[in-house]
Design an enzyme around this catalytic site. Structure first.
Site, PDB file in Angstrom:
ATOM      1  N   LYS A  42       0.870  -1.179   0.000  1.00  0.00           N
ATOM      2  CA  LYS A  42       0.000   0.000   0.000  1.00  0.00           C
ATOM      3  C   LYS A  42       0.901   1.222   0.000  1.00  0.00           C
ATOM      4  O   LYS A  42       2.040   1.155   0.449  1.00  0.00           O
ATOM      5  CB  LYS A  42      -0.861   0.020   1.271  1.00  0.00           C
ATOM      6  CG  LYS A  42      -2.083   0.889   1.151  1.00  0.00           C
ATOM      7  CD  LYS A  42      -3.145   0.157   0.371  1.00  0.00           C
ATOM      8  CE  LYS A  42      -4.501   0.788   0.484  1.00  0.00           C
ATOM      9  NZ  LYS A  42      -5.530  -0.194   0.113  1.00  0.00           N
TER      10      LYS A  42
HETATM   11  N1  GLU Z   1      -7.197  -0.057  -3.222  1.00  0.00           N
HETATM   12  C1  GLU Z   1      -7.931  -1.252  -3.502  1.00  0.00           C
HETATM   13  C2  GLU Z   1      -7.928  -2.170  -2.286  1.00  0.00           C
HETATM   14  O1  GLU Z   1      -7.701  -1.738  -1.186  1.00  0.00           O
HETATM   15  C3  GLU Z   1      -7.467  -1.937  -4.777  1.00  0.00           C
HETATM   16  C4  GLU Z   1      -6.053  -2.392  -4.779  1.00  0.00           C
HETATM   17  C5  GLU Z   1      -5.571  -2.926  -6.115  1.00  0.00           C
HETATM   18  O2  GLU Z   1      -6.352  -2.964  -7.060  1.00  0.00           O
HETATM   19  O3  GLU Z   1      -4.403  -3.289  -6.183  1.00  0.00           O
HETATM   20  O4  GLU Z   1      -8.216  -3.323  -2.376  1.00  0.00           O
END
Ligand code: GLU
Length: 403
Positions: A119
């Site tokens: 993240k």
């Molecule tokens: N931000 C989204 C999540 O927390 C998508 C992450 C992604 O597609 O890699 O799952």
């Protein structure tokens, strides 16, 4: 000493028990105790592999410079490249990003995607920047992270405060900084891109659509049918508004919505499509003409079948859990319930559908996009929906079996 304290002592780190990273890792460690995992695996899960912090200057429209702080935390890559969103929000901090990265490791593993977890983000209010400032900040952030991301190594995506345009700037910056021989496949460094730039059909609605498939699969055993439920939503951004619109198509009734601008209620049901238009033009649910304004406590106390938090972490505390009136709480946001809140809800007989299942639709369609980019394919919307449904239903069945 409980398992979390034992492991953190061994790692020589300390966190307060209300710290979001502490809470996520303690949930993982308690589960690993039940699974009787070896000690070294617990140590591995309790800290991210890499924590990257970058500081970079950006020229603002008035000619002055501002220094931004950006993060990328790579929690685990045992099952494949690091994967996870980039968040632009004032609340972004290292511990938040670490917690969200660990959640991504669990989420991709649950859906059996060939990814690990990561993240990132910037501590900023993106709405306070102009379009050009947002572009310059995104491009500068991407160039600072360039050596640490890549289509086979770490693949960012949208999250709170970011969108397809921001992903296009990231991919374009990465491609232009890559060696010529790597440029061809370079756009698969980022998912959630616009359709015109290699993005998939239906990425915007993917998280909401995934949640609807989970509800279809798991609500019947709680005696509820998605076509006749009443529900409430916290947050009306990407996830909340798509969940609202898709549930409306099924016939479900949206009774109350709350976001950072206020809370609204309408006993006959809120029109989710009209509300999405209102939020797009005004920035929040406050002032929506076809509903009454209510207080925060009235919002939590609204009696519904399903309560859906689709905003930020740790919003459902013990106090909020005591007044929520629902049969099922579906975690569309990541970690929306604190551990004390969770204990209080479970003690009251409220079923909780976990975030790593409920909001996995986004990363699942990200996987489809990455796969299409690498195989030079383009799937139609029906294929994306069919595959999303297949993977979400299988994941829901695994959660049911282990619960
Ligand atoms: N931000 C989204 C999540 O927390 C998508 C992450 C992604 O597609 O890699 O799952």
């Amino acid at each position: 000493m409980d398992i979390t304290q034992t492991i953190f002592k061994e790692l020589d780190v300390s966190y307060g028990s209300d710290n979001v990273y502490y809470q996520i890792i303690s949930a993982i460690l308690e589960s690993s105790e039940r699974l009787q995992l070896p000690h070294h695996l617990k140590l591995l899960m309790a800290q991210p592999k890499n924590e990257i912090i970058v500081h970079f200057p950006v020229r603002l429209d008035d000619g002055t410079y501002r220094l931004f702080k950006g993060y990328r935390v790579q929690h685990n890559n045992v099952l494949g490249p690091y994967k996870g969103g980039m968040r632009y929000h004032r609340s972004v901090s290292l511990d938040h990003v670490k917690a969200l990265a660990a959640i991504m490791t669990m989420k991709t593993a649950l859906v059996r995607l060939p990814y690990g977890g990561a993240k990132g983000g910037i501590k900023v209010d993106p709405h306070a920047l102009s379009h050009d400032e947002l572009m310059r900040m995104t491009r500068r952030f991407t160039s600072a992270l360039c050596p640490n991301i890549g289509p086979d190594y770490d693949i960012p995506a949208p999250d709170v405060g970011t969108n397809a345009q921001i992903m296009a700037w990231m991919a374009d910056t990465y491609v232009n900084l890559s060696e010529p021989e790597n440029r061809l496949g370079g756009i698969s460094v980022v998912t959630g891109k616009p359709i015109e730039y290699g993005g998939p059909q239906g990425r915007d609605k993917a998280t909401g659509q995934g949640l609807v498939y989970v509800l279809d699969e798991l609500l019947p055993e709680t005696g509820l049918d998605v076509r006749s439920i009443s529900y409430s939503l916290i947050g009306y951004g990407n996830v909340g508004s798509w969940t609202g619109r898709l549930l409306q198509e099924r016939g479900a009734k949206l009774l109350a919505v709350m976001d950072h601008t206020g809370a609204i209620h309408h006993a006959a049901g809120i029109d989710a499509t009209a509300l999405a238009r209102h939020v797009e033009t005004t920035g929040g649910v406050a002032g929506f003409a076809s509903a009454d304004s209510i207080t925060t406590d009235e919002f939590y106390a609204t009696k519904v079948d399903v309560f859906i938090p689709a905003a930020l972490e740790q919003m459902i505390t013990e106090e909020k859990a005591a007044i929520i009136q629902c049969r099922v709480l579906a975690e569309a946001a990541n970690a929306p319930v604190t551990p004390a809140g969770e204990r209080a809800l479970l003690a009251r007989g409220i079923a909780i559908l976990p975030a790593i299942l409920c909001n996995a639709g986004g990363v699942t369609v990200s996987f489809f996009e990455w796969k299409q980019n690498r195989q030079s394919e383009s799937w139609d919307a029906a294929t994306v929906d069919r595959e999303l449904k297949r993977l979400m239903v299988a994941a829901a069945q695994r959660v049911r079996a282990s619960a």
